[in-house]
Design an enzyme around this catalytic site. Structure first.
Site, PDB file in Angstrom:
ATOM      1  N   SER A 209      12.960 -11.149-101.458  1.00 52.96           N
ATOM      2  CA  SER A 209      11.996 -11.760-100.515  1.00 52.96           C
ATOM      3  C   SER A 209      10.256 -11.420-101.282  1.00 52.96           C
ATOM      4  O   SER A 209      10.193 -11.025-102.447  1.00 52.96           O
ATOM      5  CB  SER A 209      11.890 -11.357 -99.161  1.00 52.96           C
ATOM      6  OG  SER A 209      11.059 -12.088 -98.312  1.00 52.96           O
ATOM      7  N   ASN A 210       9.280 -11.590-100.501  1.00 50.17           N
ATOM      8  CA  ASN A 210       7.997 -11.454-101.012  1.00 50.17           C
ATOM      9  C   ASN A 210       7.117 -11.065 -99.774  1.00 50.17           C
ATOM     10  O   ASN A 210       7.693 -10.687 -98.700  1.00 50.17           O
ATOM     11  CB  ASN A 210       7.434 -12.590-101.658  1.00 50.17           C
ATOM     12  CG  ASN A 210       7.289 -13.728-100.761  1.00 50.17           C
ATOM     13  OD1 ASN A 210       6.785 -13.771 -99.760  1.00 50.17           O
ATOM     14  ND2 ASN A 210       8.105 -14.909-100.826  1.00 50.17           N
ATOM     15  N   ARG A 211       5.897 -10.744-100.178  1.00 49.26           N
ATOM     16  CA  ARG A 211       5.056  -9.831 -99.228  1.00 49.26           C
ATOM     17  C   ARG A 211       4.292 -10.826 -98.184  1.00 49.26           C
ATOM     18  O   ARG A 211       3.438 -10.173 -97.501  1.00 49.26           O
ATOM     19  CB  ARG A 211       3.856  -9.149 -99.925  1.00 49.26           C
ATOM     20  CG  ARG A 211       4.382  -7.881-100.959  1.00 49.26           C
ATOM     21  CD  ARG A 211       3.256  -7.300-101.745  1.00 49.26           C
ATOM     22  NE  ARG A 211       2.107  -7.231-100.895  1.00 49.26           N
ATOM     23  CZ  ARG A 211       0.943  -6.801-101.326  1.00 49.26           C
ATOM     24  NH1 ARG A 211       0.740  -6.993-102.658  1.00 49.26           N
ATOM     25  NH2 ARG A 211      -0.141  -6.633-100.747  1.00 49.26           N
ATOM     26  N   SER A 212       4.722 -12.254 -98.073  1.00 48.80           N
ATOM     27  CA  SER A 212       4.063 -13.100 -97.137  1.00 48.80           C
ATOM     28  C   SER A 212       4.370 -12.588 -95.708  1.00 48.80           C
ATOM     29  O   SER A 212       5.197 -12.062 -95.333  1.00 48.80           O
ATOM     30  CB  SER A 212       4.535 -14.363 -97.235  1.00 48.80           C
ATOM     31  OG  SER A 212       4.008 -15.154 -96.394  1.00 48.80           O
ATOM     32  N   ALA A 276       5.584 -18.853 -98.532  1.00 43.02           N
ATOM     33  CA  ALA A 276       5.665 -18.365 -99.907  1.00 43.02           C
ATOM     34  C   ALA A 276       7.282 -18.488-100.166  1.00 43.02           C
ATOM     35  O   ALA A 276       8.097 -17.379 -99.582  1.00 43.02           O
ATOM     36  CB  ALA A 276       5.267 -16.921 -99.694  1.00 43.02           C
TER      37      ALA A 276
END
Ligand code: CTP
Length: 402
Positions: A209-212, A276
């Site tokens: 995943s990502n930091r959004s 994101a």
């Protein structure tokens, strides 16, 4: 249109939840509004008027016969220039007086004098709120267009649990802003906003995943709602609570996001893609937890569809798609490339490494790029302000296309 500063009368009555009203006053002042507090006598037994006076930066009205600096009676003057009367917390007493047109103190007199929208956030014991006379008064006020922020369940002043607790400051603030924003330039428009990260699962417990945080997309959804749009928020697992008055649908993977978007895209006027999106997903999903058996683990990934591009190819005349470009380098070149490749009407470019921009924070610094080559660099703004500036451009684009 960015939000204008408005004149708000904050009516405060003697409920134990009065501390939330202090917080509300402070938040409204921070938003740039001019706040005028009117307290009942019972309210002053719980909180000193000085506290509201210092926080609101305006005199607190306690008595109808207070002398103002003008010849006009203070309550009439206030009532004449206010954009909203919010009563927080509201007791059964003030609700009863208002429903019957009684004007026997400063607040109840202000309430019959205003010609602006009125918002009431009641707080009382459950059996009081359910009392048939109180319920009839609430009904009567509602039938006359008075807005209510309904109480919620939780601990009550009696020590009991039940319905009657004052709603949260965020909820009340959201409703106030909704009422204040008179520019309904997106009324009748169907808007989809995507927000937050996507997750691509390797096995039942692990994902890429990502930091959004979802904050930027949620701010756009809220701003669109306030401007009168019908909003569908499609969100990945974000860390923020979704705005009220918005239909929210949660997804996890990119493929789920695509499916949710395509289901509604043809009936939608504007899509703002703040999510994101993970560009790659594991080629294979292991139904069991992957075990630690080797020194190195290589996970082959395959490309996800570029949803913005799919929509860009599918969109019909009049539909507007807005993409984001989160970059760490060559901001405008990359953003321009995405504008063309994804056939977006507008790209919101942000350098996620810049101070005050990017993930998790409440502010952002962006440049808006459109198909005509117009570039607008915005200063450091709150995500809500950025959201409104994006929607300002969207409204311009709709008008240019008409
Ligand atoms: N986007 C999308 N589908 C993807 C990837 C991105 O719809 N598979 C959307 C995002 O929601 C955003 C815009 O496209 O509005 C740009 O996303 P970004 O991650 O910056 O661009 P990518 O196309 O993924 O390019 P790269 O990662 O190579 O910078």
């Amino acid at each position: 249109m960015t939000q204008e500063n408005k004149t708000i009368i904050l009516g405060v009555t003697g409920g134990i939840a009065i501390h939330k009203s202090v917080d509300l006053a402070s938040q409204l002042v921070k938003q740039g509004h001019s706040v005028h507090v009117v307290m009942t006598e019972n309210a002053t037994r719980l909180v000193q008027p000085t506290q509201f006076q210092v926080i609101s930066r305006n005199p607190v009205l306690l008595d109808l016969f207070d002398l103002g600096s003008d010849w006009k009676p203070v309550h009439i003057d206030l009532a004449d220039r206010s954009d909203l009367l919010a009563i927080v917390p509201a007791t059964a007493n003030i609700i009863g007086k208002m429903a019957n047109g009684i004007a026997d103190n400063a607040l109840s007199t202000v309430a019959v004098s205003v010609h602006c929208p009125i918002l009431i956030a009641p707080a009382m014991e459950q059996h009081m709120y359910e009392n048939p006379f109180v319920a009839a008064n609430v009904q009567s006020l509602k039938s006359h267009g008075v807005e209510f922020v309904e109480p919620v369940s939780g601990d009550l002043a009696s020590g009991k649990q039940g319905m009657g607790r004052l709603n949260t400051v965020e909820e009340i603030l959201g409703r106030i802003n909704q009422l204040l924003n008179t520019s309904k330039d997106l009324r009748g428009k169907r808007v989809i906003v995507t927000a937050g990260p996507t997750r691509e699962y390797l096995d039942p417990v692990r994902f890429i995943s990502n930091r959004s945080s979802g904050k930027m997309g949620y701010a756009v959804a809220e701003a669109a709602r306030d401007r009168g749009a019908d909003v569908l928020l499609i969100s990945g697992p974000a860390t923020t609570a979704p705005p009220t008055g918005v239909e929210t649908r949660y997804i996890e993977t990119t493929l789920e996001l695509q499916e949710a978007l395509l289901e509604r895209f043809d009936q939608t006027d504007i899509v703002v893609m703040a999510a994101a999106v993970a560009d790659y997903r594991p080629q294979a999903f292991s139904p069991n937890k992957i075990k630690k058996t080797t020194d190195q683990l290589n996970i082959p990934l395959e490309q996800n569809p570029d949803i913005a591009q799919v929509l860009g190819e599918r969109k019909k005349r009049g539909q507007i798609t807005v993409g984001f470009a989160a970059e760490t380098n060559d901001l405008l070149e990359n953003a321009q490339r995405k504008l063309v490749k994804k056939n977006c009407d507008l790209i919101v470019a942000n350098d996620v490494l810049a101070e005050g921009a990017g993930f998790e924070g409440d502010t952002n610094i962006v440049t808006l790029l459109d198909q005509s080559g117009h570039r607008e660099q915005l200063p450091l703004l709150s995500k809500r302000e950025v959201a409104d500036r994006i929607l300002d451009r969207v409204v311009d684009l709709i008008q240019e296309g008409d």
